[in-house]
Scaffold this motif. Structure first.
Motif, PDB file in Angstrom:
ATOM      1  N   VAL A  92       0.843  -1.203   0.000  1.00  0.00           N
ATOM      2  CA  VAL A  92       0.000   0.000   0.000  1.00  0.00           C
ATOM      3  C   VAL A  92       0.874   1.247   0.000  1.00  0.00           C
ATOM      4  N   TRP A  93       1.916   1.259   0.836  1.00  0.00           N
ATOM      5  CA  TRP A  93       2.797   2.426   0.871  1.00  0.00           C
ATOM      6  C   TRP A  93       3.432   2.648  -0.502  1.00  0.00           C
ATOM      7  N   MET A  94       3.890   1.588  -1.114  1.00  0.00           N
ATOM      8  CA  MET A  94       4.552   1.733  -2.418  1.00  0.00           C
ATOM      9  C   MET A  94       3.569   2.222  -3.490  1.00  0.00           C
ATOM     10  N   ARG A  95       2.338   1.727  -3.459  1.00  0.00           N
ATOM     11  CA  ARG A  95       1.353   2.182  -4.449  1.00  0.00           C
ATOM     12  C   ARG A  95       1.018   3.660  -4.266  1.00  0.00           C
ATOM     13  N   ASN A  96       1.027   4.122  -3.028  1.00  0.00           N
ATOM     14  CA  ASN A  96       0.630   5.500  -2.749  1.00  0.00           C
ATOM     15  C   ASN A  96       1.773   6.506  -2.835  1.00  0.00           C
ATOM     16  N   TYR A  97       3.011   6.040  -2.750  1.00  0.00           N
ATOM     17  CA  TYR A  97       4.149   6.960  -2.769  1.00  0.00           C
ATOM     18  C   TYR A  97       4.370   7.494  -4.182  1.00  0.00           C
ATOM     19  N   SER A  98       4.676   8.766  -4.229  1.00  0.00           N
ATOM     20  CA  SER A  98       4.990   9.420  -5.498  1.00  0.00           C
ATOM     21  C   SER A  98       6.096  10.432  -5.230  1.00  0.00           C
ATOM     22  N   ALA A  99       7.138  10.392  -6.026  1.00  0.00           N
ATOM     23  CA  ALA A  99       8.236  11.348  -5.845  1.00  0.00           C
ATOM     24  C   ALA A  99       7.679  12.762  -5.977  1.00  0.00           C
ATOM     25  N   PRO A 100       8.079  13.662  -5.092  1.00  0.00           N
ATOM     26  CA  PRO A 100       7.512  15.017  -5.071  1.00  0.00           C
ATOM     27  C   PRO A 100       8.185  15.963  -6.066  1.00  0.00           C
ATOM     28  N   ASP A 101       8.445  15.501  -7.261  1.00  0.00           N
ATOM     29  CA  ASP A 101       9.190  16.290  -8.246  1.00  0.00           C
ATOM     30  C   ASP A 101       8.473  17.563  -8.680  1.00  0.00           C
ATOM     31  N   THR A 102       7.164  17.558  -8.662  1.00  0.00           N
ATOM     32  CA  THR A 102       6.410  18.706  -9.168  1.00  0.00           C
ATOM     33  C   THR A 102       5.977  19.675  -8.070  1.00  0.00           C
ATOM     34  N   LEU A 103       6.305  19.348  -6.819  1.00  0.00           N
ATOM     35  CA  LEU A 103       5.881  20.193  -5.701  1.00  0.00           C
ATOM     36  C   LEU A 103       6.903  21.289  -5.411  1.00  0.00           C
ATOM     37  N   GLN A 113       8.295  14.429   4.779  1.00  0.00           N
ATOM     38  CA  GLN A 113       8.249  14.185   6.227  1.00  0.00           C
ATOM     39  C   GLN A 113       7.121  13.207   6.556  1.00  0.00           C
ATOM     40  N   GLN A 114       5.982  13.404   5.931  1.00  0.00           N
ATOM     41  CA  GLN A 114       4.852  12.498   6.148  1.00  0.00           C
ATOM     42  C   GLN A 114       5.179  11.095   5.653  1.00  0.00           C
ATOM     43  N   GLU A 115       5.810  11.025   4.488  1.00  0.00           N
ATOM     44  CA  GLU A 115       6.167   9.724   3.926  1.00  0.00           C
ATOM     45  C   GLU A 115       7.243   9.031   4.761  1.00  0.00           C
ATOM     46  N   LEU A 116       8.139   9.806   5.337  1.00  0.00           N
ATOM     47  CA  LEU A 116       9.159   9.238   6.219  1.00  0.00           C
ATOM     48  C   LEU A 116       8.490   8.593   7.426  1.00  0.00           C
ATOM     49  N   GLN A 117       7.519   9.281   8.004  1.00  0.00           N
ATOM     50  CA  GLN A 117       6.787   8.710   9.149  1.00  0.00           C
ATOM     51  C   GLN A 117       6.035   7.448   8.736  1.00  0.00           C
ATOM     52  N   LYS A 118       5.427   7.472   7.569  1.00  0.00           N
ATOM     53  CA  LYS A 118       4.667   6.306   7.110  1.00  0.00           C
ATOM     54  C   LYS A 118       5.588   5.106   6.874  1.00  0.00           C
ATOM     55  N   ILE A 119       6.721   5.326   6.201  1.00  0.00           N
ATOM     56  CA  ILE A 119       7.595   4.203   5.893  1.00  0.00           C
ATOM     57  C   ILE A 119       8.295   3.700   7.147  1.00  0.00           C
ATOM     58  N   GLU A 120       8.534   4.570   8.109  1.00  0.00           N
ATOM     59  CA  GLU A 120       9.071   4.108   9.399  1.00  0.00           C
ATOM     60  C   GLU A 120       8.052   3.220  10.100  1.00  0.00           C
ATOM     61  N   VAL A 122       5.761   1.418   8.558  1.00  0.00           N
ATOM     62  CA  VAL A 122       5.778   0.176   7.780  1.00  0.00           C
ATOM     63  C   VAL A 122       6.939  -0.707   8.232  1.00  0.00           C
ATOM     64  N   GLN A 123       8.096  -0.097   8.384  1.00  0.00           N
ATOM     65  CA  GLN A 123       9.281  -0.847   8.799  1.00  0.00           C
ATOM     66  C   GLN A 123       9.078  -1.452  10.196  1.00  0.00           C
ATOM     67  N   THR A 124       8.507  -0.698  11.095  1.00  0.00           N
ATOM     68  CA  THR A 124       8.243  -1.196  12.448  1.00  0.00           C
ATOM     69  C   THR A 124       7.277  -2.377  12.420  1.00  0.00           C
ATOM     70  N   ILE A 125       6.225  -2.257  11.634  1.00  0.00           N
ATOM     71  CA  ILE A 125       5.256  -3.346  11.506  1.00  0.00           C
ATOM     72  C   ILE A 125       5.933  -4.589  10.944  1.00  0.00           C
ATOM     73  N   MET A 126       6.702  -4.400   9.901  1.00  0.00           N
ATOM     74  CA  MET A 126       7.380  -5.540   9.279  1.00  0.00           C
ATOM     75  C   MET A 126       8.366  -6.190  10.249  1.00  0.00           C
ATOM     76  N   ASP A 127       9.168  -5.380  10.917  1.00  0.00           N
ATOM     77  CA  ASP A 127      10.165  -5.918  11.850  1.00  0.00           C
ATOM     78  C   ASP A 127       9.510  -6.703  12.980  1.00  0.00           C
ATOM     79  N   SER A 128       8.476  -6.137  13.578  1.00  0.00           N
ATOM     80  CA  SER A 128       7.833  -6.822  14.708  1.00  0.00           C
ATOM     81  C   SER A 128       7.114  -8.094  14.249  1.00  0.00           C
ATOM     82  N   THR A 129       6.514  -8.051  13.078  1.00  0.00           N
ATOM     83  CA  THR A 129       5.819  -9.226  12.546  1.00  0.00           C
ATOM     84  C   THR A 129       6.814 -10.338  12.229  1.00  0.00           C
TER      85      THR A 129
END
Length: 144
Positions: A92-103, A113-120, A122-129
């Motif tokens: 889901v994160w990968m489908r929703n992520y888009s490089a902010p080239d036009t912003l 910053q928001q994407e950094l929090q989201k992927i962190e 994701v990483q926490t969920i994956m690591d604990s699982t």
């Protein structure tokens, strides 16, 4: 004299104000690189999720054929479901992520910053699982 001083100082001030561009671009590139480093680390763990899920399915099927108790089979299915969820969170994160080239810079920095929090997250969920699944799998291996 004051007019001459203003005429000399003003171009320097304007030039200094224009120098924020490269620094802003560097900031944005560094933040985006941080996001991608975490993403790449999480992607490397997708193989672990796949292997653990395959092992649990095999173990579940073997125990089901041996008519193991329902609680054991449900626990194994729960682990499979949690691994599936960790996998899906990443997808889901990968489908929703888009490089902010036009912003604009500020918008891009906020987005990253928001994407950094989201992927962190994701990483926490994956690591604990993965850790929980490894522990559970180790317990079943010891019982053999």
């Amino acid at each position: 004299m004051m007019k001459h001083l203003i005429l000399i100082v003003m171009p320097f001030l304007l030039l200094m104000g224009c120098n924020t561009g490269p620094a802003e671009a560097t900031q944005q590139e560094e933040l985006e690189a941080n996001v991608m480093v975490i993403h790449d680390d999480a992607m490397a763990k997708m193989g672990d999720i796949y292997k653990l899920r395959r092992n649990f399915r095999s173990l579940r099927d073997t125990l089901a054929a041996q008519q193991a108790d329902t609680a054991t089979l449900q626990a194994l299915q729960q682990q499979i479901d949690e691994l599936n969820q960790a996998d899906e969170v990443m997808m889901v994160w990968m489908r929703n992520y888009s490089a902010p080239d036009t912003l604009q810079h500020e918008q891009a920095m906020n987005y990253l910053q928001q994407e950094l929090q989201k992927i962190e997250r994701v990483q926490t969920i994956m690591d604990s699982t993965i850790e929980a699944a490894r522990q559970t799998h180790q317990q079943y291996e010891q019982q053999k």
